[in-house]
Design an enzyme around this catalytic site. Structure first.
Site, PDB file in Angstrom:
ATOM      1  N   PHE A  44       0.840  -1.203   0.000  1.00 15.62           N
ATOM      2  CA  PHE A  44       0.000   0.000   0.000  1.00 15.62           C
ATOM      3  C   PHE A  44       0.871   1.248   0.000  1.00 15.62           C
ATOM      4  O   PHE A  44       1.774   1.401   0.825  1.00 15.62           O
ATOM      5  CB  PHE A  44      -0.910   0.006   1.229  1.00 15.62           C
ATOM      6  CG  PHE A  44      -1.873   1.170   1.269  1.00 15.62           C
ATOM      7  CD1 PHE A  44      -2.820   1.333   0.269  1.00 15.62           C
ATOM      8  CD2 PHE A  44      -1.837   2.083   2.306  1.00 15.62           C
ATOM      9  CE1 PHE A  44      -3.719   2.396   0.302  1.00 15.62           C
ATOM     10  CE2 PHE A  44      -2.733   3.147   2.360  1.00 15.62           C
ATOM     11  CZ  PHE A  44      -3.678   3.302   1.353  1.00 15.62           C
ATOM     12  N   GLY A  45       0.599   2.148  -0.948  1.00 15.65           N
ATOM     13  CA  GLY A  45       1.299   3.434  -1.004  1.00 15.65           C
ATOM     14  C   GLY A  45       0.360   4.573  -0.681  1.00 15.65           C
ATOM     15  O   GLY A  45      -0.762   4.626  -1.202  1.00 15.65           O
ATOM     16  N   TYR A  46       0.793   5.483   0.178  1.00 18.62           N
ATOM     17  CA  TYR A  46      -0.061   6.608   0.566  1.00 18.62           C
ATOM     18  C   TYR A  46       0.646   7.960   0.435  1.00 18.62           C
ATOM     19  O   TYR A  46       0.025   9.009   0.566  1.00 18.62           O
ATOM     20  CB  TYR A  46      -0.557   6.440   2.011  1.00 18.62           C
ATOM     21  CG  TYR A  46       0.554   6.284   3.026  1.00 18.62           C
ATOM     22  CD1 TYR A  46       1.130   7.399   3.632  1.00 18.62           C
ATOM     23  CD2 TYR A  46       1.028   5.030   3.386  1.00 18.62           C
ATOM     24  CE1 TYR A  46       2.149   7.254   4.565  1.00 18.62           C
ATOM     25  CE2 TYR A  46       2.036   4.879   4.315  1.00 18.62           C
ATOM     26  CZ  TYR A  46       2.600   6.001   4.892  1.00 18.62           C
ATOM     27  OH  TYR A  46       3.613   5.851   5.807  1.00 18.62           O
ATOM     28  N   GLY A  47       1.964   7.940   0.166  1.00 15.40           N
ATOM     29  CA  GLY A  47       2.738   9.172   0.007  1.00 15.40           C
ATOM     30  C   GLY A  47       3.583   9.082  -1.243  1.00 15.40           C
ATOM     31  O   GLY A  47       3.068   8.886  -2.344  1.00 15.40           O
ATOM     32  N   SER A  48       4.892   9.183  -1.068  1.00 17.37           N
ATOM     33  CA  SER A  48       5.773   9.191  -2.238  1.00 17.37           C
ATOM     34  C   SER A  48       5.795   7.863  -2.989  1.00 17.37           C
ATOM     35  O   SER A  48       6.167   7.832  -4.167  1.00 17.37           O
ATOM     36  CB  SER A  48       7.202   9.581  -1.827  1.00 17.37           C
ATOM     37  OG  SER A  48       7.739   8.643  -0.912  1.00 17.37           O
ATOM     38  N   GLU A  76      11.921   2.176   3.526  1.00 14.29           N
ATOM     39  CA  GLU A  76      10.906   2.466   4.536  1.00 14.29           C
ATOM     40  C   GLU A  76      11.269   2.031   5.951  1.00 14.29           C
ATOM     41  O   GLU A  76      10.769   2.612   6.919  1.00 14.29           O
ATOM     42  CB  GLU A  76       9.580   1.801   4.138  1.00 14.29           C
ATOM     43  CG  GLU A  76       9.057   2.192   2.771  1.00 14.29           C
ATOM     44  CD  GLU A  76       8.646   3.649   2.686  1.00 14.29           C
ATOM     45  OE1 GLU A  76       8.311   4.243   3.735  1.00 14.29           O
ATOM     46  OE2 GLU A  76       8.678   4.198   1.578  1.00 14.29           O
TER      47      GLU A  76
END
Length: 222
Positions: free
Chosen positions: A57-61, A134
């Site tokens: 899941f990606g929510y920013g960069s 991350e």
């Protein structure tokens, strides 16, 4: 010189080396050791069927610069967590002179983002690259969380903020957030660029984040 997060800088250790150069100036940086990183990776892999593809899941960069190989992406909704600027930066998109702030997933609410599907045969390699990005800095935990998508529910590796990390910010007003984003700048660029890219790419996917939009609207002209 501006550094970029790419597949190459993650694989060849350039990004990690730049972080280590600044360790003495930033005693609150909790870099994980190689053995800690390996153990956390194995813990996550043990929760996943190796014969199956894996979602992230990606929510920013990650939305606009994933830097890992994937075979599909789709809009997704995460319940129980919300995206907010909650991690103080003194390196990356900040410096001791111009500190910045980064997005994290904090408890409560919901978050629209992007789910990326990694092919089963590439999961260990691609997740290892993500780990360097991350997990090395110690500010995030990796969790397998349920996402809602138009094609049905999925589970995805999701990086959520560690509330015990010394750079975690529990409370930050709109004005304080805007001030940090307006001036935050470091080796990876500016916080303004980070925010604007995230907002723009969410909109391209037909997704809006009212909190990010308010921050963007309140920023002074560059």
């Amino acid at each position: 010189m501006t550094l970029k997060i790419t597949r190459e800088t993650l694989l060849n250790g350039t990004l990690r080396a730049r972080l280590l150069e600044n360790t003495a100036q930033h005693p609150d940086m909790r870099y994980r050791t190689d053995s800690e990183m390996a153990a956390l990776l194995e813990d996550t892999l043990a929760q996943h069927d190796a014969a199956q593809d894996l979602w992230v899941f990606g929510y920013g960069s990650l939305i606009w610069n994933p830097a890992f190989h994937y075979i599909e992406k789709r809009p997704a909704l995460l319940q129980g967590w919300h995206r907010r600027f909650c991690l103080k930066l003194f390196i990356g998109r900040g410096s001791p002179e111009t500190p910045g702030v980064m997005l994290g997933l904090d408890q409560g609410g919901a978050c629209h983002g992007v789910a990326f599907r990694i092919a089963a045969a590439k999961v260990r390699e691609e997740l290892g690259i993500l780990w360097q990005r991350e997990m090395y800095g110690g500010a995030y935990h990796a969790r397998l969380l349920k996402l809602e998508t138009a094609e049905g529910p999925i589970s995805a590796v999701t990086f959520v903020i560690d509330r015990d990390h010394p750079r975690y910010i529990r409370e930050l007003s709109l004005e304080q957030t805007v001030a940090l984003i307006a001036t935050g700048c470091g080796d990876l660029g500016t916080c303004r660029e980070y925010l604007e890219n995230t907002v723009a790419h969410l909109r391209e996917l037909g997704l809006d984040d009212e909190g990010l939009a308010r921050i963007a609207a309140a920023l002074p002209n560059p």
